[in-house]
Write an enzyme that holds these catalytic residues in place. Structure first.
Site, PDB file in Angstrom:
ATOM      1  N   LYS A 179       0.919  -1.021   0.159  1.00 49.46           N
ATOM      2  CA  LYS A 179       0.023  -0.053   0.016  1.00 49.46           C
ATOM      3  C   LYS A 179       0.941   1.390  -0.020  1.00 49.46           C
ATOM      4  O   LYS A 179       1.505   1.649   1.104  1.00 49.46           O
ATOM      5  CB  LYS A 179      -1.094   0.184   1.079  1.00 49.46           C
ATOM      6  CG  LYS A 179      -2.171   1.054   0.915  1.00 49.46           C
ATOM      7  CD  LYS A 179      -2.835   1.608   2.282  1.00 49.46           C
ATOM      8  CE  LYS A 179      -1.904   2.834   2.727  1.00 49.46           C
ATOM      9  NZ  LYS A 179      -1.720   3.992   1.649  1.00 49.46           N
ATOM     10  N   THR A 234       6.264   7.953  13.237  1.00 45.00           N
ATOM     11  CA  THR A 234       6.104   7.061  14.546  1.00 45.00           C
ATOM     12  C   THR A 234       4.599   7.141  15.056  1.00 45.00           C
ATOM     13  O   THR A 234       4.237   5.995  15.678  1.00 45.00           O
ATOM     14  CB  THR A 234       7.112   7.997  15.466  1.00 45.00           C
ATOM     15  OG1 THR A 234       8.527   7.710  15.076  1.00 45.00           O
ATOM     16  CG2 THR A 234       7.093   7.197  16.864  1.00 45.00           C
ATOM     17  N   GLU A 255       9.724   1.091  10.463  1.00 45.17           N
ATOM     18  CA  GLU A 255      10.916   2.044  10.352  1.00 45.17           C
ATOM     19  C   GLU A 255      10.249   3.405  10.213  1.00 45.17           C
ATOM     20  O   GLU A 255       9.443   3.745   9.592  1.00 45.17           O
ATOM     21  CB  GLU A 255      11.384   1.908   8.708  1.00 45.17           C
ATOM     22  CG  GLU A 255      12.032   0.389   8.149  1.00 45.17           C
ATOM     23  CD  GLU A 255      13.304   0.234   8.940  1.00 45.17           C
ATOM     24  OE1 GLU A 255      14.056   1.281   9.504  1.00 45.17           O
ATOM     25  OE2 GLU A 255      13.993  -0.990   9.112  1.00 45.17           O
ATOM     26  N   CYS A 290      13.754  10.799   6.514  1.00 48.38           N
ATOM     27  CA  CYS A 290      13.876  10.250   7.847  1.00 48.38           C
ATOM     28  C   CYS A 290      15.297  10.493   8.504  1.00 48.38           C
ATOM     29  O   CYS A 290      15.063  10.702   9.693  1.00 48.38           O
ATOM     30  CB  CYS A 290      13.272   8.887   7.871  1.00 48.38           C
ATOM     31  SG  CYS A 290      14.436   7.747   6.793  1.00 48.38           S
TER      32      CYS A 290
END
Ligand code: NAD
Length: 480
Positions: A179, A234, A255, A290
């Site tokens: 997805k 997160t 991750e 990130c």
């Protein structure tokens, strides 16, 4: 703005349903706000169908049962297909999320193709274990594919991150439902079509487009999914842990976000290069990274020199149309994201940080922004901004730098610049981060693992270790 090449016929290339065929959502290109396509707005029904296809392919199909080297050949064929369609895939990434076309080519496509090749070549090269036993027994420890993997990924590196999940999962013998983010569904749909052309059996790689709260949640809770491999924020990672707990305790690999420190000591071997890399690291991909080294911790003795050089680099960056090959920084990915970044710039000013450069925006194009005199408790120093905003903090001893670096809920990556071997080793051992780059940033190959400590996640992408996420260990004890 440059013209989109005439050869790009999205509806035909992506095999998109005709309008009126079902719920659909628009893909708005951040480069100019135009709607470039409508894609299916998947919900429970679409997720059920994709999981059923993946389940059938795993439970009854050839994929998990074939020789691993044969799976490897299929991945290599997919890599070749992606290589043949490089221009088209790069263009789709640029259009959907605004990445400069030069980076889409040299980073995204290179990463996707080399990841498929790495795991394609690795398949069939492992070995299982025969632990020592007494003479009356034989023990075998084998790795078996875990089953159906749901891979849910973000928009900032849509193909790289999809590749990091799909390639090891498929190499291990799992089947996959991918997805993509609702902001970047086009490249994922094209990848699925290329997989079919490359000869992957039916149901082995499925793509569901749709938003997080509908399609993502349905995958997270689905009893037919064995493993969730997630990259994203997160906050969303916490949802996935709950989905697992509320359903079938599927494995969850995360991750997540970061707020990576980049420590420049006064004995850095080349301060100019350290400053240039600090600027490149945080402004690359418009800061939508990130691992962005968004906290620059610099020794007070060299702070002025380093910050001046960073500001100079920030001002020299070429912002512009992502389809222009000369563009170094494109727009932010969308209006809501721009507002979020602007909110942090306002917060930095309010909290008393000094704005050294940037801070403004023109539409979705946000200037590379540098704050110095940032204190550790400020929101801009603690929270992930995910935009082109650098916060500079100073330290006077290495011990202080380590304390500041580790004072974060995140632990994805860190940078360290020093010419002293002892400092390099002791500091990198003390940093609670999944990757520490010494005298460089963002370097590495596919054979090194990538992932985070603390609230930056668990498990690792890349390298042989990624295969551990998609396999179960089985012990077979045979009494002779
Ligand atoms: P996001 O968490 O909003 O979305 C990521 C994916 O999760 C998307 O596919 C989205 O549709 C889905 N999703 C969102 N809400 C959901 C929900 N409630 N239930 C189920 N699925 C849901 O993240 P984003 O804005 O797309 O990406 C930015 C974030 O990703 C940043 O925090 C960044 O640090 C992180 N990221 C991490 C890595 C890494 O490897 N550690 C790499 C890239 C990006």
């Amino acid at each position: 703005m440059m013209d989109v090449p005439g050869w790009l016929d999205l509806a035909a290339t992506l095999d998109l349903p005709r309008s009126g065929a079902g719920p659909a959502f628009p893909v708005v290109s951040p480069r100019d706000g135009t709607v470039v396509a409508h894609v299916p707005d998947g919900g429970q029904a679409e997720v059920d169908a994709a999981v059923a296809a993946a389940r059938r392919a795993f439970d009854h199909g050839p994929w998990p049962r074939m020789a691993p080297a044969e799976r490897g050949r299929a991945l290599l064929a997919l890599a070749d297909q992606a290589e043949r369609h490089r221009d088209e895939l790069a263009l789709l990434v640029s259009l959907e999320m605004g990445k400069p076309i030069t980076d889409a080519h040299s980073i995204e496509l290179r990463a996707l193709i080399s990841t498929l090749r790495f795991y394609g070549e690795l398949a069939g090269k492992g070995a299982d274990e025969l632990p020592h036993t007494g003479p009356d027994a034989l023990a075998m420890v084998t790795r078996e594919p875990s089953g159906v993997v749901a891979a849910v990924v973000p928009w900032n590196f849509p193909l790289t991150l999809a590749g990091w999940k799909i390639a090891p999962a498929l190499a291990a013998g799992c089947t996959v439902v991918l997805k993509p983010s609702e902001r970047s569904p086009l490249s994922a749909l094209r990848l699925a079509a290329l997989a079919r052309e490359a000869g992957l059996p039916d149901g082995v790689l499925n793509v569901v487009t749709g938003d997080g709260p509908a399609a993502g949640r349905a995958l997270g809770l689905h009893p037919g999914v064995d493993v969730l491999a997630f990259t994203g924020s997160t906050e969303t990672g916490r949802h996935f842990l709950r989905y697992s707990a509320d359903s079938n305790l599927k494995r969850v690999w995360l991750e997540l976000g970061g707020k990576s420190p980049n420590i420049i000591c006064p004995d850095a071997p080349d301060l100019e290069r350290a400053a240039a890399t600090a600027a490149w690291g945080v402004f690359f991909n418009a800061g939508e990274m990130c691992t962005a080294p968004s906290r620059l911790l610099v020794h007070a003795d060299v702070a002025d020199q380093v910050v001046d050089a960073v500001v100079e680099k920030a001002r020299a960056l070429r912002l512009g149309d992502p389809l222009d090959p000369a563009t170094e920084m494109g727009p932010l990915a969308g209006r809501a994201h721009l507002e979020r970044v602007r909110g942090y710039v306002d917060a930095g000013r309010r909290e008393g940080a000094r704005l050294r450069s940037g801070g403004g925006h023109d539409g979705l194009f946000h200037e590379p922004t540098v704050f110095d005199r940032v204190r550790p408790g400020m929101a801009v120093a603690r929270e992930e901004i995910f935009g082109p905003v650098l916060c500079v903090l100073t330290f006077t001893s290495v011990q202080e730098a380590v304390l500041m670096a580790n004072d974060s809920p995140y632990g994805l990556a860190a940078g360290l610049w020093t010419a002293d071997l002892g400092t390099a080793i002791t500091v990198s051992r003390s940093l609670r981060a999944g990757t520490v780059w010494v005298n460089c940033y963002e370097e590495g190959g596919l054979n090194v693992p990538f992932g985070g400590y603390k609230q930056s996640g668990n498990g690792r992408d890349k390298s042989v270790h990624a295969l551990e996420k998609y396999t179960e260990l089985k012990t077979t004890w045979i009494q002779l």
